[in-house]
Design a protein around this motif. Structure first.
Motif, PDB file in Angstrom:
ATOM      1  N   ARG A 194       2.044 -62.964  16.378  1.00 55.76           N
ATOM      2  CA  ARG A 194       0.818 -62.617  15.642  1.00 55.76           C
ATOM      3  C   ARG A 194       0.726 -61.094  15.606  1.00 55.76           C
ATOM      4  O   ARG A 194       0.585 -60.456  16.645  1.00 55.76           O
ATOM      5  N   LEU A 195       0.807 -60.536  14.417  1.00 54.90           N
ATOM      6  CA  LEU A 195       0.890 -59.087  14.271  1.00 54.90           C
ATOM      7  C   LEU A 195      -0.319 -58.547  13.523  1.00 54.90           C
ATOM      8  O   LEU A 195      -0.762 -59.140  12.538  1.00 54.90           O
ATOM      9  N   SER A 217       4.488 -64.710  12.573  1.00 56.11           N
ATOM     10  CA  SER A 217       3.783 -65.962  12.299  1.00 56.11           C
ATOM     11  C   SER A 217       2.500 -65.710  11.527  1.00 56.11           C
ATOM     12  O   SER A 217       2.071 -66.544  10.720  1.00 56.11           O
ATOM     13  N   SER A 218       1.863 -64.560  11.785  1.00 57.94           N
ATOM     14  CA  SER A 218       0.690 -64.144  11.008  1.00 57.94           C
ATOM     15  C   SER A 218       0.678 -62.627  10.935  1.00 57.94           C
ATOM     16  O   SER A 218       1.147 -61.952  11.857  1.00 57.94           O
ATOM     17  N   VAL A 219       0.156 -62.112   9.828  1.00 58.96           N
ATOM     18  CA  VAL A 219       0.115 -60.667   9.605  1.00 58.96           C
ATOM     19  C   VAL A 219      -1.293 -60.314   9.147  1.00 58.96           C
ATOM     20  O   VAL A 219      -1.723 -60.721   8.064  1.00 58.96           O
ATOM     21  N   THR A 220      -2.017 -59.583   9.987  1.00 61.81           N
ATOM     22  CA  THR A 220      -3.398 -59.226   9.682  1.00 61.81           C
ATOM     23  C   THR A 220      -3.506 -57.749   9.363  1.00 61.81           C
ATOM     24  O   THR A 220      -3.015 -56.901  10.118  1.00 61.81           O
ATOM     25  N   ALA A 221      -4.150 -57.434   8.246  1.00 64.50           N
ATOM     26  CA  ALA A 221      -4.410 -56.051   7.852  1.00 64.50           C
ATOM     27  C   ALA A 221      -5.846 -55.697   8.178  1.00 64.50           C
ATOM     28  O   ALA A 221      -6.766 -56.456   7.850  1.00 64.50           O
ATOM     29  N   VAL A 222      -6.037 -54.534   8.814  1.00 64.48           N
ATOM     30  CA  VAL A 222      -7.375 -54.055   9.153  1.00 64.48           C
ATOM     31  C   VAL A 222      -7.625 -52.753   8.409  1.00 64.48           C
ATOM     32  O   VAL A 222      -6.903 -51.769   8.600  1.00 64.48           O
ATOM     33  N   GLU A 246     -13.048 -57.996  14.127  1.00 65.46           N
ATOM     34  CA  GLU A 246     -12.944 -59.323  13.532  1.00 65.46           C
ATOM     35  C   GLU A 246     -11.667 -60.055  13.938  1.00 65.46           C
ATOM     36  O   GLU A 246     -11.498 -61.231  13.616  1.00 65.46           O
ATOM     37  N   VAL A 247     -10.776 -59.357  14.619  1.00 67.37           N
ATOM     38  CA  VAL A 247      -9.521 -59.968  15.071  1.00 67.37           C
ATOM     39  C   VAL A 247      -9.754 -60.661  16.402  1.00 67.37           C
ATOM     40  O   VAL A 247     -10.459 -60.146  17.269  1.00 67.37           O
ATOM     41  N   GLU A 248      -9.158 -61.826  16.591  1.00 67.53           N
ATOM     42  CA  GLU A 248      -9.305 -62.539  17.864  1.00 67.53           C
ATOM     43  C   GLU A 248      -8.277 -62.043  18.874  1.00 67.53           C
ATOM     44  O   GLU A 248      -8.599 -61.318  19.802  1.00 67.53           O
ATOM     45  N   GLN A 249      -7.045 -62.416  18.743  1.00 68.59           N
ATOM     46  CA  GLN A 249      -5.990 -61.944  19.625  1.00 68.59           C
ATOM     47  C   GLN A 249      -4.720 -61.708  18.827  1.00 68.59           C
ATOM     48  O   GLN A 249      -4.537 -62.264  17.743  1.00 68.59           O
ATOM     49  N   CYS A 250      -3.845 -60.884  19.382  1.00 61.75           N
ATOM     50  CA  CYS A 250      -2.573 -60.638  18.716  1.00 61.75           C
ATOM     51  C   CYS A 250      -1.496 -60.369  19.757  1.00 61.75           C
ATOM     52  O   CYS A 250      -1.782 -60.086  20.924  1.00 61.75           O
ATOM     53  N   ILE A 267      -6.426 -52.358  21.417  1.00 63.33           N
ATOM     54  CA  ILE A 267      -5.732 -52.640  22.669  1.00 63.33           C
ATOM     55  C   ILE A 267      -6.381 -53.816  23.384  1.00 63.33           C
ATOM     56  O   ILE A 267      -5.706 -54.642  24.014  1.00 63.33           O
ATOM     57  N   GLY A 268      -7.685 -53.911  23.258  1.00 62.66           N
ATOM     58  CA  GLY A 268      -8.403 -55.019  23.886  1.00 62.66           C
ATOM     59  C   GLY A 268      -8.092 -56.366  23.261  1.00 62.66           C
ATOM     60  O   GLY A 268      -8.416 -57.408  23.845  1.00 62.66           O
ATOM     61  N   LYS A 269      -7.489 -56.376  22.083  1.00 64.83           N
ATOM     62  CA  LYS A 269      -7.164 -57.628  21.401  1.00 64.83           C
ATOM     63  C   LYS A 269      -5.778 -58.157  21.754  1.00 64.83           C
ATOM     64  O   LYS A 269      -5.416 -59.265  21.357  1.00 64.83           O
ATOM     65  N   LEU A 270      -4.994 -57.385  22.516  1.00 66.05           N
ATOM     66  CA  LEU A 270      -3.637 -57.799  22.842  1.00 66.05           C
ATOM     67  C   LEU A 270      -3.646 -58.957  23.844  1.00 66.05           C
ATOM     68  O   LEU A 270      -4.333 -58.908  24.866  1.00 66.05           O
ATOM     69  N   ASP A 271      -2.859 -59.974  23.551  1.00 63.99           N
ATOM     70  CA  ASP A 271      -2.698 -61.105  24.460  1.00 63.99           C
ATOM     71  C   ASP A 271      -1.690 -60.726  25.552  1.00 63.99           C
ATOM     72  O   ASP A 271      -1.075 -59.652  25.513  1.00 63.99           O
TER      73      ASP A 271
END
Length: 360
Positions: A194-195, A217-222, A246-250, A267-271
């Motif tokens: 998840r990127l 597997s997924s590509v999210t643009a912010v 708005e991002v959950e985890q990556c 950084i807080g969104k990193l799994d």
């Protein structure tokens, strides 16, 4: 006017060329400048297209330090018109160079002998010189692409551009696309991950496409700009959001906006096992705070990328060639304007496309 200023001797050697010289602030003047006789190993290129990287706009606005006066421009494509000496020069992928070939070249010119170069980190050579970043009164006056000709010193990494890669694709490959290739390399492996990419400018859109090409597997643009989010959908983004909140985890975070606050939140969104690539912070924008315990317990990795290696030039051109039908690359570059408009492009309001361009 151009034909009059591009003077040649009876032997056909180019003796003068037209160049846009930045003299500080918004002072950019077109001048006829001398082309020195070529030394062995040097290459003279006739510029066909140069795109305007955001870093040059930062230079002119005072956000970024740069020798002055200088000829700016480091995203450039052109045709070889002359060589110095009888050297058998080769491109970075081993092709023998000859007059008439269309080429791009590295942003960085390394010495090749210092400890960093020997270790394979030529972008951080201890005596590195950079295309479009050298003082006009230095030994490499014609270093920038905002001119009719560029002189490439001995040792400059050069890549040959295939006929099916347009100038509008090739010019940004010399900075934006090659830099993204270095970023993606540092983020590997990406397949199945998840990127998230923060910032959907030229580099961000390219990174989205490269991540999709690498089977994330997924590509999210912010990006806070609605028009950029819409464009991101055309370049491989499976999800677009206005803020990192708005991002959950990556699994992989690529920061290309240069915004410290967004990086901090990202950084807080990193799994667990997550990797963050810092590549957009090329100008001061404040500090970030890192909780060491969180880094330890989540097995996080932070990696910085600045510039790229010669192999990334080849990777950039290969990537553009194979993805040309998949992503609308030419939509990213505005129609070229004459060289005498470069001052307006460097100081004017940003346009609707990520890259301006000039055709000398």
């Amino acid at each position: 006017m151009t034909d009059q200023l591009q003077e040649t001797s009876t032997s056909g050697r180019v003796e003068h060329t037209l160049a846009a010289i930045w003299r500080g602030g918004d002072d950019v003047s077109l001048e006829s400048v001398p082309v020195p006789p070529l030394e062995p190993g040097e290459v003279l290129v006739r510029v066909t297209l140069a795109t305007v990287c955001g870093s040059d706009r930062h230079t002119v606005s005072g956000r970024r330090a740069q020798p002055c006066p200088s000829i700016l421009g480091h995203e450039t494509v052109g045709h070889i018109v002359a060589f110095g000496g009888d050297d058998e020069l080769q491109s970075v992928d081993g092709q023998q160079l000859h007059v008439g070939q269309r080429v791009i070249w590295s942003e960085t010119l390394p010495c090749g002998t210092c400890d960093r170069c020997v270790a394979g980190v030529t972008a951080k050579c201890r005596t590195v010189r950079k295309a479009g970043h050298e003082a006009y009164d230095s030994s490499w006056a014609l270093s920038g692409g905002y001119a009719e000709h560029v002189l490439l010193p001995r040792g400059m990494p050069v890549a040959v551009v295939d006929d099916d890669v347009s100038d509008a694709l090739a010019a940004p490959a010399a900075c934006a696309t090659a830099t993204v290739m270095a970023v993606i390399e540092r983020a590997m492996p990406i397949a199945g991950k998840r990127l998230v990419v923060i910032g959907a400018g030229m580099l961000g859109l390219t990174a989205l496409a490269a991540a999709a090409d690498a089977d994330a597997s997924s590509v999210t643009a912010v990006d806070p700009a609605a028009e950029r989010r819409e464009m991101a959908k055309q370049f491989g983004a499976t999800t677009v959001v206005a803020s990192i909140g708005e991002v959950e985890q990556c699994d992989v975070l690529i920061e290309l906006s240069g915004k410290a606050a967004a990086l901090q939140e990202g950084i807080g969104k990193l799994d667990v096992g997550g990797v963050a690539i810092f590549a957009g912070s090329v100008a001061p924008d404040g500090d970030i705070a890192v909780d060491p315990e969180s880094v330890v317990r989540r097995h996080l990795s932070f990696r910085g990328v600045h510039n790229y290696e010669p192999r990334h030039l080849i990777q950039a051109l290969d990537f553009l060639q194979r993805s040309n039908g998949r992503f609308p690359w030419t939509d990213l570059v505005a129609e070229p304007v004459p060289l005498d408009r470069i001052g307006d492009l460097l100081t004017g309001a940003p346009g609707s496309k990520p890259r301006y361009s000039i055709a000398p």
